[in-house]
Design an enzyme around this catalytic site. Structure first.
Site, mmCIF file in Angstrom:
data_model
loop_
_atom_site.group_PDB
_atom_site.id
_atom_site.type_symbol
_atom_site.label_atom_id
_atom_site.label_comp_id
_atom_site.label_asym_id
_atom_site.label_seq_id
_atom_site.Cartn_x
_atom_site.Cartn_y
_atom_site.Cartn_z
ATOM 1 N N HIS A 197 -2.674 -3.248 -3.287
ATOM 2 C CA HIS A 197 -3.830 -2.582 -3.151
ATOM 3 C C HIS A 197 -4.908 -3.012 -4.370
ATOM 4 C CE1 HIS A 197 -6.264 -1.102 0.678
ATOM 5 N NE2 HIS A 197 -7.251 -1.905 0.018
ATOM 6 N N GLU B 38 2.530 -1.204 4.095
ATOM 7 C CA GLU B 38 2.303 0.453 3.693
ATOM 8 C C GLU B 38 3.982 0.976 3.514
ATOM 9 O OE1 GLU B 38 -0.733 1.849 3.558
ATOM 10 O OE2 GLU B 38 -2.011 0.491 4.740
ATOM 11 N N ASP C 89 -3.686 2.333 -4.880
ATOM 12 C CA ASP C 89 -1.728 2.158 -4.380
ATOM 13 C C ASP C 89 -1.683 0.979 -4.191
ATOM 14 O OD1 ASP C 89 -4.780 1.478 -2.640
ATOM 15 O OD2 ASP C 89 -2.866 1.185 -0.798
ATOM 16 N N HIS D 6 0.853 -0.836 0.183
ATOM 17 C CA HIS D 6 -0.137 -0.083 -0.294
ATOM 18 C C HIS D 6 1.218 0.995 -0.220
ATOM 19 C CE1 HIS D 6 -3.763 -2.210 2.370
ATOM 20 N NE2 HIS D 6 -2.550 -2.645 2.485
HETATM 21 ZN ZN LIG Z 1 -3.940 0.217 -0.052
#
Ligand SMILES: [Zn+2]
Length: 204
Positions: free
Chosen positions: A168, A132, A178, A45
């Protein structure tokens, strides 16, 4: 602090799914994986807070950590009141300076993917690990973030039977964008690229 990770073997995921070499910020936004699922997927992400337009984004502060621990200061930004109702997390965050933060042990289910599916399997949170990258769809990621991501992927592959490494956007097409067009898949280590090439995967 950025843990010393120049050694390729510096990162180890323990039996509970904790990478003790990196800073731990426990998030309550997690639960037990259903059906004793062992994660076999990594979802990549991007995230940045506060939100901003291209060119004005600030990659600093602790808002991401606060979001994932339900501690956002709703007075700090006009958008935070709305976000403060979210209950989200990821297993890991890789910041712009390369620091890796862990919020949820990999054996538990973090809440990062939302409504999602991959090759007929719904609810990707059940069987995935969420990473992330601090960044956005509008600017390149930092080189050190790819270095750290590869170290983390290497450690995860050593612990879990990782068979899918996806963005994602690939598991929630039309809903999520993303890690975005600036994420360079070719910067990932060869074992991951081979997975993607042999894995019947179309990049969306
Ligand atoms: Zn995401």
């Amino acid at each position: 602090m950025v843990a010393a990770m120049s050694d390729k073997n510096a990162l180890v995921i323990d039996a509970q799914g904790v990478c003790s070499a990196v800073r731990q910020v426990p998030s309550p936004n997690c639960d037990v994986r259903p059906n004793e699922n062992v994660p076999d997927m990594v979802v990549i992400h991007n995230i940045h807070l506060p939100p901003g337009e291209p060119g004005t984004m600030a990659f600093s502060g602790d808002a991401i950590e606060r979001l994932f621990t339900n501690c956002l200061d709703i007075d700090a930004h006009e958008c935070f009141a709305e976000l403060s109702n979210l209950r989200v997390s990821a297993h890991f965050l890789i910041r712009r300076d390369g620091e890796i933060v862990q919020f949820v042990p990999c054996n538990l289910r973090a809440w990062h993917a939302g409504v999602s599916s991959w090759q007929g399997r719904e609810r990707c949170n059940d069987f995935s690990i969420g990473i992330e990258l601090e960044g956005s769809d509008f600017v390149p990621f930092e080189a050190i973030q790819y270095v750290q991501l590869n170290l983390l992927l290497n450690a995860l592959q050593a612990r879990y039977p990782i068979a899918h490494v996806v963005g994602h956007s690939e598991i929630a097409p039309g809903r999520k964008t993303d890690p975005g067009p600036f994420f360079v898949w070719e910067n990932l280590m060869s074992s991951v690229l081979e997975l993607r090439q042999t894995g019947y995967i179309s990049r969306s």
